[in-house]
Motif scaffolding. Structure first.
Motif, PDB file in Angstrom:
ATOM      1  N   SER A   1      56.412 -26.304  42.839  1.00 40.47           N
ATOM      2  CA  SER A   1      57.199 -25.443  43.474  1.00 40.47           C
ATOM      3  C   SER A   1      56.461 -25.459  45.000  1.00 40.47           C
ATOM      4  O   SER A   1      55.745 -25.039  45.497  1.00 40.47           O
ATOM      5  CB  SER A   1      57.098 -24.081  43.116  1.00 40.47           C
ATOM      6  OG  SER A   1      57.900 -23.284  44.074  1.00 40.47           O
TER       7      SER A   1
ATOM      8  N   THR B   1      62.510 -38.374  40.527  1.00 45.91           N
ATOM      9  CA  THR B   1      61.895 -37.533  41.804  1.00 45.91           C
ATOM     10  C   THR B   1      61.346 -38.450  42.823  1.00 45.91           C
ATOM     11  O   THR B   1      61.461 -38.029  44.178  1.00 45.91           O
ATOM     12  CB  THR B   1      60.902 -36.513  41.337  1.00 45.91           C
ATOM     13  OG1 THR B   1      59.847 -37.047  40.494  1.00 45.91           O
ATOM     14  CG2 THR B   1      61.493 -35.379  40.410  1.00 45.91           C
TER      15      THR B   1
ATOM     16  N   ARG C   1      60.564 -23.864  40.172  1.00 46.06           N
ATOM     17  CA  ARG C   1      60.509 -25.037  40.775  1.00 46.06           C
ATOM     18  C   ARG C   1      61.812 -25.789  40.611  1.00 46.06           C
ATOM     19  O   ARG C   1      62.072 -26.878  40.701  1.00 46.06           O
ATOM     20  CB  ARG C   1      59.531 -26.047  40.145  1.00 46.06           C
ATOM     21  CG  ARG C   1      59.424 -26.328  38.740  1.00 46.06           C
ATOM     22  CD  ARG C   1      58.101 -27.063  38.142  1.00 46.06           C
ATOM     23  NE  ARG C   1      58.025 -26.779  36.525  1.00 46.06           N
ATOM     24  CZ  ARG C   1      58.706 -27.532  35.939  1.00 46.06           C
ATOM     25  NH1 ARG C   1      59.359 -28.451  36.031  1.00 46.06           N
ATOM     26  NH2 ARG C   1      58.386 -27.248  34.458  1.00 46.06           N
ATOM     27  N   GLY C   2      63.105 -25.000  40.303  1.00 49.90           N
ATOM     28  CA  GLY C   2      64.227 -25.335  40.229  1.00 49.90           C
ATOM     29  C   GLY C   2      64.688 -26.109  39.207  1.00 49.90           C
ATOM     30  O   GLY C   2      65.723 -26.881  39.061  1.00 49.90           O
TER      31      GLY C   2
ATOM     32  N   ALA D   1      53.425 -29.886  38.106  1.00 53.57           N
ATOM     33  CA  ALA D   1      54.621 -28.756  37.955  1.00 53.57           C
ATOM     34  C   ALA D   1      54.097 -28.182  36.671  1.00 53.57           C
ATOM     35  O   ALA D   1      54.673 -27.105  36.110  1.00 53.57           O
ATOM     36  CB  ALA D   1      55.830 -29.748  37.741  1.00 53.57           C
TER      37      ALA D   1
ATOM     38  N   ARG E   1      65.996 -24.175  48.377  1.00 55.12           N
ATOM     39  CA  ARG E   1      66.702 -23.390  47.475  1.00 55.12           C
ATOM     40  C   ARG E   1      66.607 -22.064  48.144  1.00 55.12           C
ATOM     41  O   ARG E   1      67.689 -21.107  47.729  1.00 55.12           O
ATOM     42  CB  ARG E   1      65.832 -23.230  46.348  1.00 55.12           C
ATOM     43  CG  ARG E   1      65.752 -24.526  45.311  1.00 55.12           C
ATOM     44  CD  ARG E   1      64.984 -23.989  43.996  1.00 55.12           C
ATOM     45  NE  ARG E   1      63.504 -24.083  44.136  1.00 55.12           N
ATOM     46  CZ  ARG E   1      62.951 -23.283  43.838  1.00 55.12           C
ATOM     47  NH1 ARG E   1      63.415 -22.126  42.887  1.00 55.12           N
ATOM     48  NH2 ARG E   1      61.573 -23.042  43.741  1.00 55.12           N
TER      49      ARG E   1
ATOM     50  N   ARG F   1      65.095 -30.932  46.914  1.00 52.40           N
ATOM     51  CA  ARG F   1      66.098 -29.801  46.985  1.00 52.40           C
ATOM     52  C   ARG F   1      65.435 -28.644  46.061  1.00 52.40           C
ATOM     53  O   ARG F   1      65.799 -27.670  45.868  1.00 52.40           O
ATOM     54  CB  ARG F   1      67.527 -29.967  46.286  1.00 52.40           C
ATOM     55  CG  ARG F   1      68.233 -30.854  47.348  1.00 52.40           C
ATOM     56  CD  ARG F   1      69.411 -31.422  46.812  1.00 52.40           C
ATOM     57  NE  ARG F   1      70.335 -32.165  47.826  1.00 52.40           N
ATOM     58  CZ  ARG F   1      71.350 -33.070  47.433  1.00 52.40           C
ATOM     59  NH1 ARG F   1      71.586 -33.159  46.191  1.00 52.40           N
ATOM     60  NH2 ARG F   1      71.920 -33.605  48.287  1.00 52.40           N
ATOM     61  N   THR F   2      64.229 -28.960  45.407  1.00 54.03           N
ATOM     62  CA  THR F   2      63.426 -27.872  44.797  1.00 54.03           C
ATOM     63  C   THR F   2      62.531 -27.052  45.547  1.00 54.03           C
ATOM     64  O   THR F   2      62.203 -26.051  45.271  1.00 54.03           O
ATOM     65  CB  THR F   2      62.645 -28.519  43.717  1.00 54.03           C
ATOM     66  OG1 THR F   2      61.322 -29.350  44.339  1.00 54.03           O
ATOM     67  CG2 THR F   2      63.467 -29.327  42.623  1.00 54.03           C
TER      68      THR F   2
ATOM     69  N   ALA G   1      64.151 -33.869  44.133  1.00 55.60           N
ATOM     70  CA  ALA G   1      62.794 -33.538  44.401  1.00 55.60           C
ATOM     71  C   ALA G   1      62.979 -32.657  45.619  1.00 55.60           C
ATOM     72  O   ALA G   1      62.352 -31.475  45.767  1.00 55.60           O
ATOM     73  CB  ALA G   1      61.781 -34.596  44.698  1.00 55.60           C
TER      74      ALA G   1
ATOM     75  N   LYS H   1      61.279 -24.621  48.184  1.00 62.54           N
ATOM     76  CA  LYS H   1      61.865 -23.288  48.666  1.00 62.54           C
ATOM     77  C   LYS H   1      62.626 -23.276  50.284  1.00 62.54           C
ATOM     78  O   LYS H   1      63.488 -22.827  50.183  1.00 62.54           O
ATOM     79  CB  LYS H   1      60.821 -22.010  48.616  1.00 62.54           C
ATOM     80  CG  LYS H   1      60.363 -21.976  47.131  1.00 62.54           C
ATOM     81  CD  LYS H   1      58.881 -20.857  47.166  1.00 62.54           C
ATOM     82  CE  LYS H   1      58.774 -20.853  45.888  1.00 62.54           C
ATOM     83  NZ  LYS H   1      57.144 -20.195  45.373  1.00 62.54           N
TER      84      LYS H   1
ATOM     85  N   VAL I   1      63.453 -28.928  37.980  1.00 61.09           N
ATOM     86  CA  VAL I   1      62.955 -30.467  38.296  1.00 61.09           C
ATOM     87  C   VAL I   1      61.511 -30.377  38.074  1.00 61.09           C
ATOM     88  O   VAL I   1      60.771 -29.671  38.483  1.00 61.09           O
ATOM     89  CB  VAL I   1      63.424 -30.945  39.721  1.00 61.09           C
ATOM     90  CG1 VAL I   1      63.064 -32.218  39.946  1.00 61.09           C
ATOM     91  CG2 VAL I   1      65.108 -30.573  39.902  1.00 61.09           C
TER      92      VAL I   1
END
Length: 266
Positions: free
Chosen positions: A150, A180, A143-144, A135, A241, A203-204, A201, A206, A146
């Protein structure tokens, strides 16, 4: 949840796997066109492995620059390296060993004969650290916020009890809000010890795709899409996301809630 899920219904499981494989190739090609690499999360099980088999056989697979695809897993059975029940072992046999992947980009979850031995908590922390390293080259916006890369697309099968990855109803892992990756002990489905990504994790990603085929999945699909709580119905808590896509066959879609907007597929 981010947006309303899209539901695609296919005539049978074979068509579902074939269409999902084609969609997956397009998604990865688009991601690589945008930023040169793609990060994907694989799932095991009946439907996940069927998709991998279709990818292996697809003539379109060569459109992907596989050397620049990072492969991650949503969960893993905490067994010895090469054990036939490990998701990694099955994925290698169905697809990965047939592709020109960069070995450094294949991020298998640790086995119980790995550097942490038979300590799933340490193994989960090791995988979380590997995600964090990947990351660091990205911005938090990608990556939101977190500490994971991504994920362009994350695949998850849906169990008859509504579990996704190794997030089972009411077990401690579904309560996690910060880490995560966590260890799972006492899973109701063997083997009882596992490692899994958590909701933060997942929900990050896409795009999150949930795969379900067979009449044994119909009730789980109905409950999850009816808006159940994610602690009791983990599949309801797996969303992306940008988009969330449910890929079903007709038997798994037999009990869809009334009024749900769905797209009919061949």
């Amino acid at each position: 949840m981010t947006g309303t899920p899209t539901v695609l219904v296919h005539n049978d499981g074979a068509l579902l796997a074939r269409a999902a494989a084609a969609r997956f190739i397009t998604r990865v090609v688009d991601a690589q066109a945008a930023r040169g690499v793609a990060h994907v999360v694989l799932t095991g099980g009946r439907n996940g492995n069927a998709l991998l088999r279709e990818l292996a056989e697809s003539p379109a697979r060569d459109a992907v620059d596989w050397a620049h695809v990072h492969v991650w897993w949503g969960d893993e059975r905490f067994l010895a390296s090469g054990h036939p029940e490990r998701n990694e072992t099955q994925a290698r046999a169905e697809l990965l060993d047939k592709l020109p992947l960069n070995p450094a980009f294949v991020h298998a979850m640790p086995a119980n004969d790995g550097p942490d031995g038979n300590d799933p908590e340490a193994a989960a922390a090791r995988y979380a650290a590997e995600l964090a390293v990947a990351a660091r080259a990205e911005t938090a916006g990608e990556r939101g916020g977190v500490d994971v890369p991504s994920f362009d697309v994350a695949l998850f099968g849906v169990g008859p009890d509504t579990h996704v990855a190794s997030l089972f109803p009411e077990l401690p892992a579904v309560q996690e809000t910060e880490r995560t990756v966590v260890a799972v002990r006492g899973a109701p489905k063997p083997p009882p010890t596992r490692i899994t990504l958590t909701f933060p994790a997942i929900r990050t990603a896409k795009d999150v795709w949930l795969l379900a085929a067979g009449e044994d999945k119909a009730a789980a699909v109905r409950i999850a899409l009816a808006g159940g709580g994610d602690k009791q119905v983990p599949a309801a808590g797996a969303y992306g996301r940008r988009s969330t896509l449910w890929l079903l066959d007709r038997t798994a879609a037999a009990q869809l809630p009334k009024g749900l907007n769905r797209i009919a597929s061949p």
